[in-house]
Design a protein around this motif. Structure first.
Motif, short mmCIF file in Angstrom:
data_model
loop_
_atom_site.label_atom_id
_atom_site.label_comp_id
_atom_site.label_asym_id
_atom_site.label_seq_id
_atom_site.Cartn_x
_atom_site.Cartn_y
_atom_site.Cartn_z
N ARG A 29 1.97 3.16 4.40
CA ARG A 29 2.68 4.28 3.77
C ARG A 29 4.16 4.18 4.10
NH1 ARG A 29 -0.68 6.51 7.32
NH2 ARG A 29 -1.90 7.45 5.64
N LYS A 48 5.15 4.85 -4.80
CA LYS A 48 4.10 5.86 -4.98
C LYS A 48 3.13 5.44 -6.08
CE LYS A 48 5.21 9.83 -6.80
NZ LYS A 48 5.75 11.21 -6.99
N GLU A 65 1.00 6.02 -0.11
CA GLU A 65 1.47 7.37 0.18
C GLU A 65 2.93 7.33 0.61
OE1 GLU A 65 -0.96 10.56 2.49
OE2 GLU A 65 0.29 9.50 3.94
N SER A 97 5.08 11.60 -2.36
CA SER A 97 3.77 12.22 -2.61
C SER A 97 3.72 13.61 -2.00
CB SER A 97 2.66 11.35 -2.00
OG SER A 97 2.85 9.99 -2.25
N GLU A 98 4.34 13.76 -0.84
CA GLU A 98 4.38 15.04 -0.13
C GLU A 98 5.77 15.24 0.46
OE1 GLU A 98 1.22 15.21 2.79
OE2 GLU A 98 0.01 13.84 1.57
N ARG A 110 -3.66 10.22 10.15
CA ARG A 110 -3.93 9.47 8.92
C ARG A 110 -3.84 7.97 9.13
NH1 ARG A 110 -0.38 12.66 4.29
NH2 ARG A 110 -1.35 14.74 4.54
#
Length: 635
Positions: A115, A142, A147, A167-168, A299
């Motif tokens: 990520r 992305k 991520e 993504s966030e 994660r």
């Protein structure tokens, strides 16, 4: 029989003293020699051994935490940068756009990168065009299925354009983030210069929209300047809103409404800016840096030795991994890239500035290098001196005459002189939010007799003609002299529009309609025939490679042409970047003291404006005034 005379006690004392001093000198020299020898061995060990990089493991998060302004080209030398980085000193840092794009592109396809984490608080973004290039690269990461997590404590709207692609997006609960719109305000000095100080600034220009020098002769922006600025700024701002809305899956009109209703919205959120950003759906959650770190550790691959508890690689370390793969003996044909960033001035200029001699020399080297088959000129410039701009334009024409295609890639800004050096390319690429145009010429001459009179100083003398000494700034400017200067400026404007017309295959009248000093966005410039296509640097490289018939990507190499770095600077930078060098310099008080004295200090806007005025009146041989093609059109 000869006998050696005996020395007296005084002579013996001084001879002995000299012997001791000579021994001490040799001892010190030997210590220095062996110390340098030891340092050299350490350098060789560091470079041949660790090289300053660690193996990149699977399930690694790439942490991009840029510090400083986003630039096309570093303004400091490699040794100075490596020296400061080795000590952990990030003040005065810069991040090259090309490096950031390259890292994101590589991470997209690197299976070891799980990520990407964006920490953008310390990024000093410049214009919208370069930000949109980076935003597109983040969006591609992305889209590849990886991520992307963005976190900030305090983000401005330029930083947020990049964060929005993630993504966030998380914001610190005590932090803030506001979208406010684009503004461009400057200081105006007429009253201070003319009324207070007695300095009369004489402006000569062509084009009612050529507003670069207005602050020196007016107390406020002219109606034409406001009209032109608002026209291109509204275009750029609407595109910004569209980009944010698309990335966040929002309605652009709703985003704009949230800005318009800012006071009421923040009042409803009881002054909590982070909460307001969450309510507007600009962020996905409110978390502290520690909470984000814990989330990423859960994660990903936990690493108790890492700063945030999860396996990661920094931007700099990942870039070193990529650089280690470069083959210095690559024999493939080359597409050369020359970066033209900053103001255009005469003579030799350092990196971050464009020199009529130094930049032209790079282009000439490309023309004479048999390995270079095509060239991309990357322009990010507000312009500057007309003659220096013409020197560079001639080299572009020379490359084309030699059979080497040239394509221009415009960055954030390619206006006035920046357009002058671009216009002869085979094709011009720009981002829709690039700022360009400003085709116009002006000259400035301040005169100081009234200012000198305030302190009792007067100028007097004789001349053999009525024009001898007529351009002396300590004397009043005569109307006949002003007429001469305006005629020179008129000729410069004809040269500018005539060359653009020839290069763009249009009539002079057609160019004059879109010139007259008016600034355009890239989208507006394309509509008016000043730009050929939309795209970034990679689009320009692919285009020029096709023109040179170099085959598919991979069959040619891209090489940046820059001033040669002295061997010692290369050697020193490699050592400072190694782990041994970093540890050595981090514990050096002397090195830290030197670094502090070298840190650049930003000048206030007023100081910059007055410095520009000073440079505008520097004498130039053979001409009454320095013709300038310059645009104060950033925001």
């Amino acid at each position: 029989m000869n006998t050696v005379p005996r020395r007296g006690p005084v002579a013996e004392f001084f001879v002995g003293l000299w012997t001791v001093m000579n021994f001490t000198r040799r001892l010190i020299v030997n210590f220095i020699f062996f110390g340098l020898l030891l340092l050299f061995l350490l350098v060789m060990l560091a470079i041949a051994g660790s090289g300053g990089t660690k193996p990149l493991l699977d399930n690694t998060a790439l942490v991009i935490e840029p510090t400083g302004p986003l630039v096309e080209q570093f303004s400091s030398d490699p040794a100075e940068r490596a020296f400061k980085h080795a000590m952990g000193d990030r003040e005065g840092d810069e991040i090259q756009l090309r490096d950031l794009l390259r890292v994101l592109d590589a991470a997209k396809d690197d299976e070891r990168i799980e990520r990407v984490v964006l920490k953008l608080d310390r990024l000093q973004a410049s214009g919208m065009a370069s930000l949109r290039e980076v935003a597109e690269a983040i969006a591609k990461v992305k889209a590849s299925g990886k991520e992307v997590v963005a976190y900030g404590e305090m983000m401005d709207q330029k930083q947020y354009l990049l964060a929005a692609q993630a993504s966030e997006v998380y914001l610190d609960p005590m932090g803030g983030m506001l979208l406010e719109g684009l503004g461009r305000y400057r200081q105006y000095y007429r009253q201070g210069l003319q009324d207070k100080l007695g300095v009369d600034v004489h402006l000569f220009k062509v084009g009612e929209y050529k507003s670069a020098a207005e602050p020196y002769v007016l107390d406020a922006a002219s109606p034409q300047a406001k009209e032109a600025d608002l026209f291109w700024m509204n275009d750029v701002w609407q595109r910004y809103l569209g980009d944010v809305a698309k990335a966040r899956k929002l309605d652009a009109a709703k985003v704009a409404e949230g800005i318009d209703q800012l006071p009421a919205g923040i009042a409803a959120a009881q002054g909590d800016l982070a909460k307001y950003a969450l309510q507007q759906k600009l962020v996905d959650g409110l978390k502290t840096a520690e909470e984000v770190g814990d989330m990423l550790a859960e994660r990903g691959a936990a690493d108790s030795d890492a700063e945030d508890g999860y396996r990661q690689v920094s931007f700099d370390a990942y870039l070193r991994h990529l650089n280690a793969k470069i083959n210095p003996l690559d024999e493939r044909p080359q597409v050369a890239v020359v970066v033209a960033e900053g103001e255009i001035s005469g003579g030799e200029q350092p990196p971050g500035r464009i020199g009529g001699v130094s930049t032209a020399e790079l282009l000439r080297n490309a023309r004479e290098d048999e390995h270079v088959k095509a060239l991309v000129l990357r322009v990010n410039s507000p312009g500057g001196e007309v003659f220096a701009s013409e020197q560079i334009r001639r080299e572009i024409a020379g490359l084309k005459k030699a059979g080497k295609p040239v394509v221009v890639s415009m960055g954030d800004l390619a206006a006035s002189g920046g357009y002058w050096i671009s216009m002869n390319a085979d094709r011009i690429y720009a981002d829709p939010s690039t700022i360009t145009g400003s085709i116009g010429i002006f000259g400035l001459i301040p005169t100081f007799p009234r200012a000198l009179d305030k302190i009792g100083v007067h100028s007097d003398g004789v001349g053999t003609t009525r024009f001898a000494g007529a351009f002396d700034i300590t004397r009043p400017l005569q109307p006949e002299v002003g007429q001469v200067i305006q005629t020179v400026i008129d000729k410069g404007y004809r040269d500018f529009t005539g060359r653009v017309a020839s290069a763009r295959k249009r009539s002079v009248e057609q160019i004059d309609e879109v010139a007259r000093g008016r600034v355009w966005s890239g989208a507006q410039a394309k509509e008016r025939g000043l730009v050929d296509d939309f795209g970034g640097l990679q689009d320009a490289i692919a285009d020029v490679a096709r023109r040179a018939r170099l085959g598919k990507p991979g069959s040619y190499q891209v090489r940046y042409l820059e001033k040669d770095v002295p061997p010692f600077a290369q050697f020193f930078s490699r050592f400072a970047e190694s782990r041994i060098g970093a540890r050595l310099f981090q514990h050096s008080a002397l090195a830290q003291g030197l670094a502090q004295t070298m840190l650049p200090r930003a000048l206030p806007q007023t100081a910059q404006d007055l410095r520009f005025l000073e440079s505008a009146i520097e004498p130039t041989r053979g001409v009454p005034v320095k013709a300038l093609a310059y645009c104060f059109c950033g925001f």
